[in-house]
Write a protein that holds these residues in place. Structure first.
Motif, PDB file in Angstrom:
ATOM      1  N   LEU A  72       0.813  -1.211   0.000  1.00 16.33           N
ATOM      2  CA  LEU A  72       0.000   0.000   0.000  1.00 16.33           C
ATOM      3  C   LEU A  72       0.848   1.263   0.000  1.00 16.33           C
ATOM      4  N   ALA A  73       2.115   1.138   0.386  1.00 16.67           N
ATOM      5  CA  ALA A  73       2.990   2.304   0.411  1.00 16.67           C
ATOM      6  C   ALA A  73       3.293   2.829  -0.985  1.00 16.67           C
ATOM      7  N   LEU A  74       3.333   1.931  -1.961  1.00 19.46           N
ATOM      8  CA  LEU A  74       3.634   2.338  -3.337  1.00 19.46           C
ATOM      9  C   LEU A  74       2.395   2.329  -4.225  1.00 19.46           C
ATOM     10  N   ALA A  75       1.500   1.394  -3.966  1.00 17.41           N
ATOM     11  CA  ALA A  75       0.355   1.203  -4.848  1.00 17.41           C
ATOM     12  C   ALA A  75      -0.546   2.420  -5.011  1.00 17.41           C
ATOM     13  N   PRO A  76      -0.801   3.244  -3.960  1.00 18.59           N
ATOM     14  CA  PRO A  76      -1.665   4.395  -4.188  1.00 18.59           C
ATOM     15  C   PRO A  76      -1.160   5.333  -5.276  1.00 18.59           C
ATOM     16  N   ILE A  77       0.154   5.502  -5.374  1.00 19.28           N
ATOM     17  CA  ILE A  77       0.705   6.346  -6.430  1.00 19.28           C
ATOM     18  C   ILE A  77       0.417   5.729  -7.792  1.00 19.28           C
ATOM     19  N   LEU A  78       0.631   4.423  -7.906  1.00 21.97           N
ATOM     20  CA  LEU A  78       0.400   3.745  -9.184  1.00 21.97           C
ATOM     21  C   LEU A  78      -1.075   3.750  -9.548  1.00 21.97           C
ATOM     22  N   TYR A  79      -1.929   3.482  -8.560  1.00 20.09           N
ATOM     23  CA  TYR A  79      -3.354   3.477  -8.843  1.00 20.09           C
ATOM     24  C   TYR A  79      -3.885   4.887  -9.070  1.00 20.09           C
ATOM     25  N   GLY A  80      -3.243   5.881  -8.451  1.00 17.94           N
ATOM     26  CA  GLY A  80      -3.633   7.262  -8.732  1.00 17.94           C
ATOM     27  C   GLY A  80      -3.413   7.599 -10.198  1.00 17.94           C
ATOM     28  N   PHE A  81      -2.334   7.073 -10.757  1.00 21.24           N
ATOM     29  CA  PHE A  81      -2.070   7.276 -12.181  1.00 21.24           C
ATOM     30  C   PHE A  81      -3.157   6.606 -13.024  1.00 21.24           C
ATOM     31  N   ILE A  82      -3.522   5.389 -12.650  1.00 14.15           N
ATOM     32  CA  ILE A  82      -4.567   4.666 -13.376  1.00 14.15           C
ATOM     33  C   ILE A  82      -5.916   5.358 -13.204  1.00 14.15           C
ATOM     34  N   LEU A  83      -6.147   5.913 -11.995  1.00 16.00           N
ATOM     35  CA  LEU A  83      -7.416   6.553 -11.693  1.00 16.00           C
ATOM     36  C   LEU A  83      -7.674   7.765 -12.576  1.00 16.00           C
ATOM     37  N   ALA A 120       0.338 -10.562   0.070  1.00 12.36           N
ATOM     38  CA  ALA A 120       0.992  -9.458  -0.633  1.00 12.36           C
ATOM     39  C   ALA A 120       0.181  -9.026  -1.849  1.00 12.36           C
ATOM     40  N   LEU A 121      -0.346  -9.988  -2.590  1.00 14.09           N
ATOM     41  CA  LEU A 121      -1.166  -9.669  -3.759  1.00 14.09           C
ATOM     42  C   LEU A 121      -2.451  -8.969  -3.349  1.00 14.09           C
ATOM     43  N   HIS A 122      -3.028  -9.439  -2.264  1.00 12.31           N
ATOM     44  CA  HIS A 122      -4.209  -8.759  -1.707  1.00 12.31           C
ATOM     45  C   HIS A 122      -3.864  -7.307  -1.377  1.00 12.31           C
ATOM     46  N   GLY A 123      -2.677  -7.107  -0.805  1.00 13.08           N
ATOM     47  CA  GLY A 123      -2.242  -5.752  -0.470  1.00 13.08           C
ATOM     48  C   GLY A 123      -2.063  -4.865  -1.680  1.00 13.08           C
ATOM     49  N   MET A 124      -1.699  -5.439  -2.820  1.00 16.04           N
ATOM     50  CA  MET A 124      -1.533  -4.653  -4.043  1.00 16.04           C
ATOM     51  C   MET A 124      -2.879  -4.209  -4.628  1.00 16.04           C
ATOM     52  N   LEU A 125      -3.921  -4.987  -4.370  1.00 18.63           N
ATOM     53  CA  LEU A 125      -5.236  -4.657  -4.916  1.00 18.63           C
ATOM     54  C   LEU A 125      -6.046  -3.733  -4.007  1.00 18.63           C
ATOM     55  N   THR A 126      -5.800  -3.811  -2.725  1.00 20.49           N
ATOM     56  CA  THR A 126      -6.572  -3.014  -1.776  1.00 20.49           C
ATOM     57  C   THR A 126      -6.520  -1.510  -2.047  1.00 20.49           C
ATOM     58  N   PRO A 127      -5.368  -0.929  -2.421  1.00 24.45           N
ATOM     59  CA  PRO A 127      -5.347   0.510  -2.689  1.00 24.45           C
ATOM     60  C   PRO A 127      -6.256   0.925  -3.839  1.00 24.45           C
ATOM     61  N   ALA A 128      -6.488   0.042  -4.796  1.00 25.86           N
ATOM     62  CA  ALA A 128      -7.405   0.371  -5.884  1.00 25.86           C
ATOM     63  C   ALA A 128      -8.792   0.647  -5.327  1.00 25.86           C
ATOM     64  N   VAL A 129      -9.164  -0.131  -4.325  1.00 30.74           N
ATOM     65  CA  VAL A 129     -10.459   0.054  -3.684  1.00 30.74           C
ATOM     66  C   VAL A 129     -10.457   1.322  -2.835  1.00 30.74           C
ATOM     67  N   MET A 130      -9.441   1.467  -1.992  1.00 26.41           N
ATOM     68  CA  MET A 130      -9.385   2.589  -1.068  1.00 26.41           C
ATOM     69  C   MET A 130      -9.323   3.932  -1.779  1.00 26.41           C
ATOM     70  N   ILE A 345      -3.869  12.762  -6.481  1.00 26.10           N
ATOM     71  CA  ILE A 345      -2.455  12.739  -6.104  1.00 26.10           C
ATOM     72  C   ILE A 345      -2.288  13.033  -4.614  1.00 26.10           C
ATOM     73  N   THR A 346      -3.133  13.909  -4.061  1.00 25.15           N
ATOM     74  CA  THR A 346      -3.056  14.199  -2.631  1.00 25.15           C
ATOM     75  C   THR A 346      -3.350  12.954  -1.805  1.00 25.15           C
ATOM     76  N   ASN A 347      -4.449  12.273  -2.139  1.00 25.24           N
ATOM     77  CA  ASN A 347      -4.805  11.058  -1.415  1.00 25.24           C
ATOM     78  C   ASN A 347      -3.801   9.944  -1.660  1.00 25.24           C
ATOM     79  N   GLY A 348      -3.264   9.880  -2.884  1.00 23.53           N
ATOM     80  CA  GLY A 348      -2.274   8.858  -3.200  1.00 23.53           C
ATOM     81  C   GLY A 348      -1.012   9.001  -2.369  1.00 23.53           C
ATOM     82  N   ILE A 349      -0.498  10.221  -2.280  1.00 24.46           N
ATOM     83  CA  ILE A 349       0.708  10.478  -1.492  1.00 24.46           C
ATOM     84  C   ILE A 349       0.440  10.239  -0.007  1.00 24.46           C
ATOM     85  N   TYR A 350      -0.707  10.719   0.458  1.00 22.28           N
ATOM     86  CA  TYR A 350      -1.072  10.536   1.861  1.00 22.28           C
ATOM     87  C   TYR A 350      -1.132   9.057   2.220  1.00 22.28           C
ATOM     88  N   LEU A 351      -1.802   8.262   1.391  1.00 21.27           N
ATOM     89  CA  LEU A 351      -1.913   6.830   1.660  1.00 21.27           C
ATOM     90  C   LEU A 351      -0.555   6.133   1.569  1.00 21.27           C
TER      91      LEU A 351
END
Length: 403
Positions: A72-83, A120-130, A345-351
């Motif tokens: 989750l430390a990296l995924a929010p940034i990646l999912y923010g890009f996808i978002l 770990a895989l579950h952790g990679m998908l959770t930020p997409a939801v959050m 991006i704000t929420n992504g960095i925060y998360l």
């Protein structure tokens, strides 16, 4: 520091659809949020049983939580890009079924490595939801309701995380810990029904992720310092929550999974503060004073662990959870209001920062305790809370502009 008067409205209003988010839609968001956090944190009271099943050490068993949170430390940034290219509905409709399927793996595997890989895989998908849920709230809510709805969102993450622990402990005691993961999978399937009621066209059109945009967000005057209050707090709180199952088992070897999980009821009861966040803030005068009070309570109850008794553990759980709740339910609204960057991006960095500290907190202090004892462990947690407390004290007299 004039950064506290930055006007967030021009960014938020650009995305705001002009209609209030319906109560039914918001309730569905809260249900998905609750289910997501049940599945994420539910296994925590089962750690001692998992360690016994796979014959691994408590530090290794702690990785069940660490590896789920670390991505989750990296995924929010990646999912923010996808978002910025897909709607929140599209991301949720892709992530939720996958999470439901992955949650079944721990229920049937006999390999601890496969178990950890699934977490770990579950952790990679959770930020997409959050991140989708947070962005959906901010973009669709009336600007005057952002603080309240984000506080309710934060409260339901806590309700989910603590009720999940209690449910898992009860199911683990009645059946076994594997049955809990089957229950988690069923809950994620139920969230797919709630998904049908969400706006299918919500998108954060202004989110553009790049190293430059990340730097611009973090370099806003004073933004990083304010934002770090929550990550420092979760570092200490996540450590306490991962530490106590092993500590309780050490003190009382006969204790059951439900006995361990019932301790989290004290933390669960504190989630109600999220529903009263506006009154709590009004009582103390402003948001910084409210969080400062919570952090003082957190710091004061830590020494109770030296008593090495169940009542002392109850005091620690209750007090640290009060402090954490006051910070956790207040910060999402603050970081969105003081940032000049887009919500994505704000929420992504925060998360990212928040869950980086959370992941470190679930393992590093536990490792420190295992090798050096209780004194250095509690000193480390105290240092993190003192740093967060100092930030709130430096900003106590500064009013963060309300929308």
């Amino acid at each position: 520091m004039n950064f506290l008067h930055l006007d967030f409205r021009r960014h938020h209003n650009a995305a705001y659809s002009g209609k209030n988010q319906s109560s039914a839609e918001f309730c569905c968001i809260l249900w998905i949020t609750c289910c997501t956090f049940i599945c994420m944190y539910g296994p925590q009271p089962l750690l001692t049983s998992i360690a016994e099943t796979f014959a691994v050490s408590k530090q290794s068993a702690g990785l069940v939580m660490t590896l789920n949170i670390a991505p989750l430390a990296l995924a929010p940034i990646l999912y923010g890009f996808i978002l910025s290219r897909f709607t929140t509905f599209q991301l949720l409709s892709g992530a939720l079924p996958l999470v439901a399927a992955i949650l079944l793996i721990p229920a049937f595997t006999d390999s601890f490595n496969i178990f950890l890989s699934a977490r770990a895989l579950h952790g990679m998908l959770t930020p997409a939801v959050m991140l989708s849920l947070m962005t959906h709230i901010v973009v669709n809510a009336n600007p005057a309701q952002v603080q309240r709805q984000m506080a309710l969102y934060a409260a339901f993450t806590m309700i989910g995380s603590f009720s999940g622990r209690l449910m898992a402990g009860a199911v683990g005691t009645i059946f076994n810990w594997r049955a809990s993961f089957i229950l988690f999978s069923g809950l994620m399937i139920s969230s797919l029904i709630a998904l049908l009621f969400l706006n299918r066209h919500t998108i954060s059109s202004y989110t553009v992720f790049s190293l430059r945009s990340i730097w611009q967000t973090l370099s806003q005057r004073g933004f990083f310092a304010i934002m770090m209050i929550a990550p420092l707090t979760i570092f200490a709180h996540a450590s306490i929550l991962n530490f106590l199952p092993f500590y309780m088992k050490h003190l009382h070897p006969e204790i059951t999974d439900f006995g361990i999980s019932s301790m989290y009821l004290l933390a669960f009861s504190c989630s109600s503060l999220g529903f009263l966040s506006k009154r709590v803030i009004a009582f103390f005068g402003n948001e910084m004073k409210g969080m400062r009070a919570g952090l003082i309570v957190f710091l004061c109850v830590l020494p109770a662990l030296f008593l090495k008794s169940i009542p002392a553990i109850c005091i620690t759980m209750f007090g640290t959870s009060i402090g954490f709740t006051l910070v956790y339910t207040t910060m999402p609204g603050i970081v969105n209001r003081i940032s000049c960057s887009g919500t994505g991006i704000t929420n992504g960095i925060y998360l990212s920062v928040y869950y980086c500290c959370s992941a470190i907190g679930t393992w590093a202090p536990l490792y420190l305790y295992g090798h050096y004892g209780l004194n250095p462990y509690l000193l480390t947690l105290s240092a993190a809370i003192c740093t967060a407390l100092t930030i709130t004290c430096l900003n106590t007299k500064r009013e963060i502009k309300k929308i």
